[in-house]
Design an enzyme around this catalytic site. Structure first.
Site, short mmCIF file in Angstrom:
data_model
loop_
_atom_site.label_atom_id
_atom_site.label_comp_id
_atom_site.label_asym_id
_atom_site.label_seq_id
_atom_site.Cartn_x
_atom_site.Cartn_y
_atom_site.Cartn_z
N GLU A 65 -39.38 51.55 -99.11
CA GLU A 65 -38.65 51.59 -97.84
C GLU A 65 -38.14 53.02 -97.64
O GLU A 65 -37.65 53.64 -98.58
CB GLU A 65 -37.49 50.58 -97.90
CG GLU A 65 -36.51 50.62 -96.77
CD GLU A 65 -37.13 50.47 -95.39
OE1 GLU A 65 -37.87 49.50 -95.15
OE2 GLU A 65 -36.88 51.35 -94.54
N ASP A 115 -43.48 48.57 -88.11
CA ASP A 115 -43.04 49.04 -86.79
C ASP A 115 -44.24 49.04 -85.84
O ASP A 115 -45.27 49.66 -86.14
CB ASP A 115 -42.44 50.44 -86.90
CG ASP A 115 -41.13 50.44 -87.70
OD1 ASP A 115 -40.48 49.37 -87.76
OD2 ASP A 115 -40.77 51.49 -88.26
N LYS A 119 -45.61 51.77 -77.35
CA LYS A 119 -46.10 52.67 -76.30
C LYS A 119 -47.44 53.29 -76.72
O LYS A 119 -47.59 53.72 -77.87
CB LYS A 119 -45.09 53.81 -76.06
CG LYS A 119 -43.81 53.33 -75.41
CD LYS A 119 -42.87 54.49 -75.13
CE LYS A 119 -41.57 53.94 -74.56
NZ LYS A 119 -40.46 54.87 -74.64
N ASP A 151 -45.59 40.29 -85.38
CA ASP A 151 -45.34 39.46 -84.21
C ASP A 151 -45.99 40.09 -82.98
O ASP A 151 -45.96 39.52 -81.90
CB ASP A 151 -43.82 39.39 -83.94
CG ASP A 151 -43.29 40.77 -83.62
OD1 ASP A 151 -43.44 41.65 -84.48
OD2 ASP A 151 -42.77 40.98 -82.50
N THR A 181 -39.64 36.79 -94.12
CA THR A 181 -38.91 38.05 -94.18
C THR A 181 -37.73 37.95 -93.21
O THR A 181 -37.67 37.04 -92.38
CB THR A 181 -39.80 39.24 -93.78
OG1 THR A 181 -39.95 39.25 -92.36
CG2 THR A 181 -41.17 39.19 -94.44
N PHE A 183 -37.08 40.00 -90.66
CA PHE A 183 -37.55 40.18 -89.29
C PHE A 183 -38.29 38.94 -88.82
O PHE A 183 -38.16 38.53 -87.67
CB PHE A 183 -38.43 41.44 -89.17
CG PHE A 183 -37.63 42.69 -88.92
CD1 PHE A 183 -36.93 43.29 -89.95
CD2 PHE A 183 -37.56 43.25 -87.66
CE1 PHE A 183 -36.16 44.43 -89.74
CE2 PHE A 183 -36.81 44.40 -87.42
CZ PHE A 183 -36.11 44.99 -88.47
N GLU A 184 -39.04 38.34 -89.71
CA GLU A 184 -39.78 37.11 -89.35
C GLU A 184 -38.81 36.03 -88.88
O GLU A 184 -39.05 35.34 -87.88
CB GLU A 184 -40.57 36.65 -90.58
CG GLU A 184 -41.40 35.41 -90.34
CD GLU A 184 -42.30 35.10 -91.54
OE1 GLU A 184 -42.29 35.85 -92.54
OE2 GLU A 184 -43.03 34.11 -91.46
C1 LIG Z 1 -39.74 46.02 -88.52
S1 LIG Z 1 -39.07 46.41 -90.09
C2 LIG Z 1 -39.68 45.06 -91.13
C3 LIG Z 1 -38.93 44.97 -92.43
C4 LIG Z 1 -39.39 43.84 -93.36
N1 LIG Z 1 -40.77 44.02 -93.78
C5 LIG Z 1 -39.19 42.51 -92.69
O1 LIG Z 1 -40.19 41.93 -92.24
O2 LIG Z 1 -38.04 42.05 -92.62
C6 LIG Z 1 -40.10 47.74 -90.62
C7 LIG Z 1 -39.55 48.42 -91.87
O3 LIG Z 1 -40.49 49.39 -92.32
C8 LIG Z 1 -39.78 50.57 -92.65
N2 LIG Z 1 -40.74 51.66 -92.48
C9 LIG Z 1 -41.32 52.06 -91.34
N3 LIG Z 1 -42.19 53.05 -91.56
C10 LIG Z 1 -42.16 53.28 -92.90
C11 LIG Z 1 -42.84 54.18 -93.75
N4 LIG Z 1 -43.73 55.04 -93.26
N5 LIG Z 1 -42.57 54.16 -95.06
C12 LIG Z 1 -41.64 53.29 -95.57
N6 LIG Z 1 -40.97 52.40 -94.81
C13 LIG Z 1 -41.22 52.40 -93.49
C14 LIG Z 1 -38.65 50.61 -91.67
O4 LIG Z 1 -37.59 51.44 -92.09
C15 LIG Z 1 -38.25 49.14 -91.62
O5 LIG Z 1 -37.32 48.80 -92.61
#
Ligand SMILES: C[S@@+](CC[C@H](N)C(=O)[O-])C[C@H]1O[C@@H](n2cnc3c(N)ncnc32)[C@H](O)[C@@H]1O
Length: 206
Positions: A65, A115, A119, A151, A181, A183-184
């Site tokens: 993370e 993420d 866009k 999603d 998770t 977010f899920e």
């Molecule tokens: C939408 S959240 C989903 C978190 C978790 N997987 C969940 O489903 O609850 C995306 C996570 O990926 C992390 N993240 C995004 N890009 C990343 C990267 N290049 N390297 C490490 N973590 C990253 C973000 O900080 C965030 O915590």
């Protein structure tokens, strides 16, 4: 400001801080034992990582993370549950997979709710690309798994297109149970659909 609060010693010990950023992680040292390794890329607050580690004591689990506050949340969860088979690494996922993992060292990768960068002009920031898939393939053991969920329908279609164009993974039809998770849980509570794929590494026929 819980995310910025100092960690207790047992919580801080969950975070793995590599000594070198140019050589592969040595997982027998990271976990003090060798065991099948699962890596959660972008693990967020670690709810999934901690639940999976609790359910599977014979596997090692590494959460990657980039955000410090979320790494601290992972550390708190893992320490609270006294799990010895889960650790957190504050690092960029792509860099870790490409530069810090030895070939054939990972049993399963999870990329859950990455993420979506909705866009059009930001799509190149999305994690799932042919190059990333190739790095994942290199790091996996023979027959290893890559578990992906989102999603976001448009992102999912992009993922499907990348997979359709490659011969280094096949879609696995096996049924697995995975804990939700964080977010899920939020997305499901809002009535959003979850798109999920389980990919199995295969050796391409050339
Ligand atoms: C939408 S959240 C989903 C978190 C978790 N997987 C969940 O489903 O609850 C995306 C996570 O990926 C992390 N993240 C995004 N890009 C990343 C990267 N290049 N390297 C490490 N973590 C990253 C973000 O900080 C965030 O915590």
């Amino acid at each position: 400001m819980r995310g910025r609060a100092k960690l207790h010693t047992d919580e801080a010990a969950v975070e793995y801080v590599p000594k070198s950023l140019t050589s592969a992680l040595e997982f027998d040292k990271v976990f003090s034992r060798l065991a099948p390794l699962e890596i959660d890329l972008g693990c967020g607050d670690g709810a999934f990582l901690a639940a999976l580690a609790q359910e599977n004591p014979t596997h090692n689990f590494l959460g990657i993370e980039r955000l410090l506050g979320r790494v601290r949340s992972v550390c708190r969860k893992v320490a609270r549950l006294d799990l010895k088979n889960a650790r957190a690494l504050q690092m960029e996922s792509d860099f870790t997979v490409t530069h810090l993992l030895a070939p054939g060292s990972v049993t399963t990768f999870h990329l859950l709710f990455p993420d979506p960068w909705p866009k059009q002009r930001h799509h190149r920031r999305r994690a799932f690309t042919p190059e990333f898939l190739s790095s994942i393939h290199r790091a996996l053991i023979a027959g290893g798994l890559f578990h992906v969920a989102t999603d976001h329908a448009d992102y999912f279609h992009q993922i499907e297109r990348v997979i359709a164009a490659t011969d280094i993974f096949v879609i696995s039809r096996e049924q697995y149970h995975f804990p939700p998770t964080s977010f899920e849980q939020k997305y499901v509570a809002r009535g959003l659909s979850v798109h999920r794929l389980l990919l199995r590494k295969v050796s391409p026929v050339r």
